[in-house]
Design an enzyme around this catalytic site. Structure first.
Site, PDB file in Angstrom:
ATOM      1  N   ASP A 195       0.840  -1.198   0.000  1.00 25.33           N
ATOM      2  CA  ASP A 195       0.000   0.000   0.000  1.00 25.33           C
ATOM      3  C   ASP A 195       0.876   1.250   0.000  1.00 25.33           C
ATOM      4  OD1 ASP A 195      -1.738   2.148   1.006  1.00 25.33           O
ATOM      5  OD2 ASP A 195      -3.202   0.624   1.460  1.00 25.33           O
TER       6      ASP A 195
ATOM      7  N   ASP B 219      -8.632  -7.632  -3.465  1.00 28.50           N
ATOM      8  CA  ASP B 219      -8.499  -6.292  -2.910  1.00 28.50           C
ATOM      9  C   ASP B 219      -9.242  -5.280  -3.779  1.00 28.50           C
ATOM     10  OD1 ASP B 219      -7.678  -3.978  -1.648  1.00 28.50           O
ATOM     11  OD2 ASP B 219      -5.540  -4.286  -1.988  1.00 28.50           O
TER      12      ASP B 219
ATOM     13  N   GLY C  83      -7.956 -10.407   0.573  1.00 25.16           N
ATOM     14  CA  GLY C  83      -8.156  -9.003   0.272  1.00 25.16           C
ATOM     15  C   GLY C  83      -6.925  -8.156   0.518  1.00 25.16           C
ATOM     16  N   HIS C  84      -7.148  -6.943   1.058  1.00 24.92           N
ATOM     17  CA  HIS C  84      -6.125  -5.914   1.154  1.00 24.92           C
ATOM     18  C   HIS C  84      -4.999  -6.298   2.112  1.00 24.92           C
ATOM     19  CE1 HIS C  84      -4.707  -1.822   0.642  1.00 24.92           C
ATOM     20  NE2 HIS C  84      -4.771  -1.577   1.946  1.00 24.92           N
ATOM     21  N   PHE C  85      -5.363  -6.701   3.325  1.00 20.17           N
ATOM     22  CA  PHE C  85      -4.365  -7.045   4.333  1.00 20.17           C
ATOM     23  C   PHE C  85      -4.132  -8.557   4.338  1.00 20.17           C
ATOM     24  CE2 PHE C  85      -5.586  -2.855   6.179  1.00 20.17           C
ATOM     25  CZ  PHE C  85      -4.323  -2.284   6.162  1.00 20.17           C
TER      26      PHE C  85
END
Length: 295
Positions: A109, A243, A269-271
Site C-alpha cells: 500500500d 483487494d 483481500g487488502h491485508f
C-alpha cells in the site's frame, strides 16, 4: 517442545529523525541481512507483528511507523509536510541512524511509493523486493480511486471533505474483511487498534493531506518502472487478488518490467498477511533464503 531461546525477540524502539520521534520494531541479529518492512494505510508496523518473528532468526528485520501512524509522532499538519517524498526522507534518515545501507524491501500500500522513492534515492541499496498490494502502475488505480482522483484534480474543501469516509470506522473494518473468505481468521483488534489512532485529534487532516499527496506518486510511476528494469532486483509478488483498493490489475504489470518476478495471487483481500500468513510466510522465507536475503 520449542526452545524458548530460539524464538526471536522483537524490540520496540524510537529514534529521532528530523526532530520527530520515529517508532520502529526491530528483531534479529544486528549483522544479518536487513529486511525493511514498509506498512500501508490505515495501519502501522503493527501489520507485520506476526511476520517479524518468522524472519528474525536469520534476518535483521526493521519495521518503522511513518509520522502520523502507529507509535511515531504526529506533528500538526500545518507545520509538518505529510508527503510521500518526506516519508521516504524520514525512512532514509532512520536507516542512516541505524547504519543500514543495504536491504530487501517489503512494500505494501503506502509502503510502495515510500519504498520506491527510497529506491530512486539509493538504487544500489535495494537488494530484493517483496510486493504485497503495492501499486506502481496506472492499471492498478481502479474505481475505488475515483473520488481521490477528483481531489487531485480539484483541491477544494468540498473535495477534501468528501474523502472523510476513508477514515471512518466502517471503512477501516472494510479494509480488513473485504475479499476474505473466512473472516474468523481476522483479528478484530486490527480495526479497533487502527481506528483509535485515526481518531486522534488532528489525524484526519494528516490522512487527508496524504490522500491529496498520493497523486504526486503517479507521475513517478515511469521512474519506478525504470528502476525495476534497470536494477532487476529479485522480486516476489504476493498479492491479495480480491483487494478493492489495489486489485490484481496492478499486480500483473510488474511482469512487464520484472519478467523474472515470482507472482502469487492469493484468495484474500487488502491485508493479506492477516489471513494468509501461513501461506505467505513460507513463500517469503524461501524467497529471501534463495536470494540470501537479497544481500
Amino acid at each position: 517442545m520449542t526452545d524458548p531461546g530460539s524464538i526471536p525477540v522483537t524490540h520496540y524502539r524510537t529514534a529521532k529523525v528530523e526532530d520527530v520521534n520515529v517508532f520502529y520494531r526491530e528483531a534479529g541479529p544486528a549483522s544479518a541481512p536487513v529486511v525493511l518492512l514498509l506498512h500501508g494505510f490505515p495501519t502501522s508496523s503493527h501489520m507485520f507483528r506476526n511476520l517479524i518473528p518468522l524472519l528474525a532468526d536469520r534476518y535483521r528485520v526493521i519495521a518503522p511507523d511513518y509520522p502520523g501512524f502507529g507509535g511515531s509522532d504526529a506533528p500538526d499538519h500545518r507545520t509538518f509536510a505529510y508527503t510521500f517524498a518526506h516519508y521516504a526522507d524520514i525512512v532514509d534518515g532512520l536507516l542512516s541512524r541505524l547504519g543500514v545501507d543495504r536491504y530487501a524491501m517489503y512494500v505494501m500500500d503506502y509502503g510502495a511509493p515510500v519504498g520506491y522513492r527510497l529506491a530512486l534515492k539509493h538504487p544500489e541499496r535495494v537488494s530484493a523486493l517483496i510486493v504485497q498490494n503495492g501499486n506502481a502502475y496506472e492499471e492498478g488505480l481502479k474505481a475505488f480511486w475515483d473520488p481521490i482522483k477528483a481531489y487531485w484534480r480539484e483541491d477544494t474543501p468540498e473535495r477534501r471533505e468528501a474523502l472523510a469516509f476513508l477514515v471512518a470506522p466502517e471503512t477501516t473494518k472494510f479494509q480488513y474483511v473485504d475479499g476474505v473468505a473466512d473472516v474468523t481468521r481476522i483479528d478484530p483488534d486490527n480495526w479497533l487498534h487502527d481506528q483509535v489512532l485515526l481518531d486522534r485529534p488532528g489525524n484526519k487532516d494528516i490522512q487527508l493531506d496524504l490522500f491529496r499527496d498520493y497523486g504526486t506518486n503517479v507521475p513517478l510511476y515511469p521512474q519506478f518502472q525504470a528502476f525495476f528494469r534497470e536494477r532487476k532486483p529479485p522480486t516476489l509478488i504476493v498479492w491479495g487478488k480480491n483487494d478493492t483498493i489495489f486489485p490484481a490489475d496492478g499486480a500483473h504489470p510488474y511482469l512487464r518490467d520484472l519478467p523474472d518476478a515470482e507472482l502469487h495471487l492469493l484468495d484474500t483481500g487488502h491485508f493479506a498477511l492477516e489471513d494468509k500468513l501461513d501461506v505467505m510466510a513460507p513463500m517469503i522465507r524461501d524467497f529471501l533464503d534463495r536470494n540470501d536475503g537479497g544481500g
